[in-house]
Design a protein around this motif. Structure first.
Motif, PDB file in Angstrom:
ATOM      1  N   PHE A 102      78.931  18.794  60.994  1.00 53.56           N
ATOM      2  CA  PHE A 102      79.027  18.727  62.452  1.00 53.56           C
ATOM      3  C   PHE A 102      78.644  17.348  62.993  1.00 53.56           C
ATOM      4  O   PHE A 102      78.716  17.118  64.186  1.00 53.56           O
ATOM      5  N   GLN A 103      78.221  16.459  62.134  1.00 53.10           N
ATOM      6  CA  GLN A 103      77.653  15.180  62.555  1.00 53.10           C
ATOM      7  C   GLN A 103      78.619  14.327  63.362  1.00 53.10           C
ATOM      8  O   GLN A 103      78.223  13.680  64.323  1.00 53.10           O
ATOM      9  N   HIS A 162      85.814  29.946  58.211  1.00 56.78           N
ATOM     10  CA  HIS A 162      86.443  29.035  59.171  1.00 56.78           C
ATOM     11  C   HIS A 162      86.118  29.461  60.592  1.00 56.78           C
ATOM     12  O   HIS A 162      85.769  28.631  61.436  1.00 56.78           O
ATOM     13  N   ARG A 163      86.204  30.751  60.859  1.00 61.42           N
ATOM     14  CA  ARG A 163      85.893  31.274  62.198  1.00 61.42           C
ATOM     15  C   ARG A 163      84.421  31.023  62.528  1.00 61.42           C
ATOM     16  O   ARG A 163      84.084  30.638  63.645  1.00 61.42           O
ATOM     17  N   LYS A 170      81.757  25.371  68.686  1.00 60.05           N
ATOM     18  CA  LYS A 170      81.872  25.653  70.122  1.00 60.05           C
ATOM     19  C   LYS A 170      80.505  25.850  70.753  1.00 60.05           C
ATOM     20  O   LYS A 170      80.238  25.354  71.850  1.00 60.05           O
ATOM     21  N   LYS A 171      79.637  26.568  70.058  1.00 57.94           N
ATOM     22  CA  LYS A 171      78.293  26.814  70.583  1.00 57.94           C
ATOM     23  C   LYS A 171      77.535  25.502  70.745  1.00 57.94           C
ATOM     24  O   LYS A 171      76.903  25.261  71.772  1.00 57.94           O
ATOM     25  N   LEU A 172      77.611  24.654  69.741  1.00 56.60           N
ATOM     26  CA  LEU A 172      76.908  23.375  69.803  1.00 56.60           C
ATOM     27  C   LEU A 172      77.483  22.474  70.889  1.00 56.60           C
ATOM     28  O   LEU A 172      76.740  21.799  71.588  1.00 56.60           O
ATOM     29  N   LYS A 173      78.801  22.494  71.036  1.00 57.27           N
ATOM     30  CA  LYS A 173      79.420  21.675  72.094  1.00 57.27           C
ATOM     31  C   LYS A 173      79.028  22.182  73.467  1.00 57.27           C
ATOM     32  O   LYS A 173      78.771  21.383  74.364  1.00 57.27           O
ATOM     33  N   SER A 174      78.974  23.494  73.646  1.00 57.16           N
ATOM     34  CA  SER A 174      78.588  24.021  74.967  1.00 57.16           C
ATOM     35  C   SER A 174      77.143  23.698  75.273  1.00 57.16           C
ATOM     36  O   SER A 174      76.800  23.401  76.410  1.00 57.16           O
TER      37      SER A 174
END
Length: 179
Positions: A102-103, A162-163, A170-174
């Motif tokens: 995710f880096q 993958h899901r 998505k959680k980290l981006k939000s």
């Protein structure tokens, strides 16, 4: 409705008639198992079934119930035989490797903060997603090993991982947007 005594008689009869088939089934699922290991697994399952509480639901399909119970017991045994990561140093390396997935999306986030956010996000995942992440990324299972142990297809396992990764991203981006 079948009485408890009749159900126990049916179970006893099933185990007596199918014992050699059950041993073959266990040996087919666990490579390199000894005859005594297969018998131990069958006896353990039988003991658990016969020790069921009196108010447990009746067993309508004895064969399916017993084979399913044996399959679940085999999965439990396979999980415990896999070396678990217990030392902190190895676990920290695994978390760092996982965080690196995710880096790129979170360059300004410090790796330690990202690790903590990931730990929280993984804990919040549905069990099927959390289990596949832990099994593949932390316990070192291959998709094939998991498929063999659980009977879940490789494609389904890969889709779940993958899901799960998509949900985590998505959680980290939000959270990043909200901070």
């Amino acid at each position: 409705m079948v009485s408890r005594k009749q159900q126990n008689n049916n179970l006893t009869e099933f185990f007596e008639e199918e014992y050699s088939s059950l041993k073959g089934y266990v040996r087919s699922k666990i490579r390199h198992t000894a005859e005594s290991d297969a018998e131990d697994i069958i006896q353990d399952v039988a003991l658990r079934i016969f020790s069921r509480p009196l108010d447990a639901l009746p067993i309508h399909n004895i064969g399916g119930f017993v084979y399913n119970a044996i399959r679940n017991r085999i999965i439990d045994i396979m999980r415990t035989k896999k070396d678990r990561v217990d030392d902190g140093e190895t676990l920290e390396i695994l978390w760092t490797e996982f965080t690196n997935l995710f880096q790129d999306d979170f360059q300004e986030t410090y790796p330690e903060q990202l690790k903590e956010k990931l730990k929280e996000a993984i804990a919040a995942l549905k069990p099927v997603y959390r289990d596949i992440i832990i099994a593949v990324d932390f316990e070192g299972y291959t998709y094939k090993e998991i498929a063999n142990q659980t009977g879940i297809s490789l494609g389904t396992l890969m889709s779940r991982r993958h899901r799960a990764l998509s949900i985590l991203l998505k959680k980290l981006k939000s959270e990043k947007i909200n901070t």
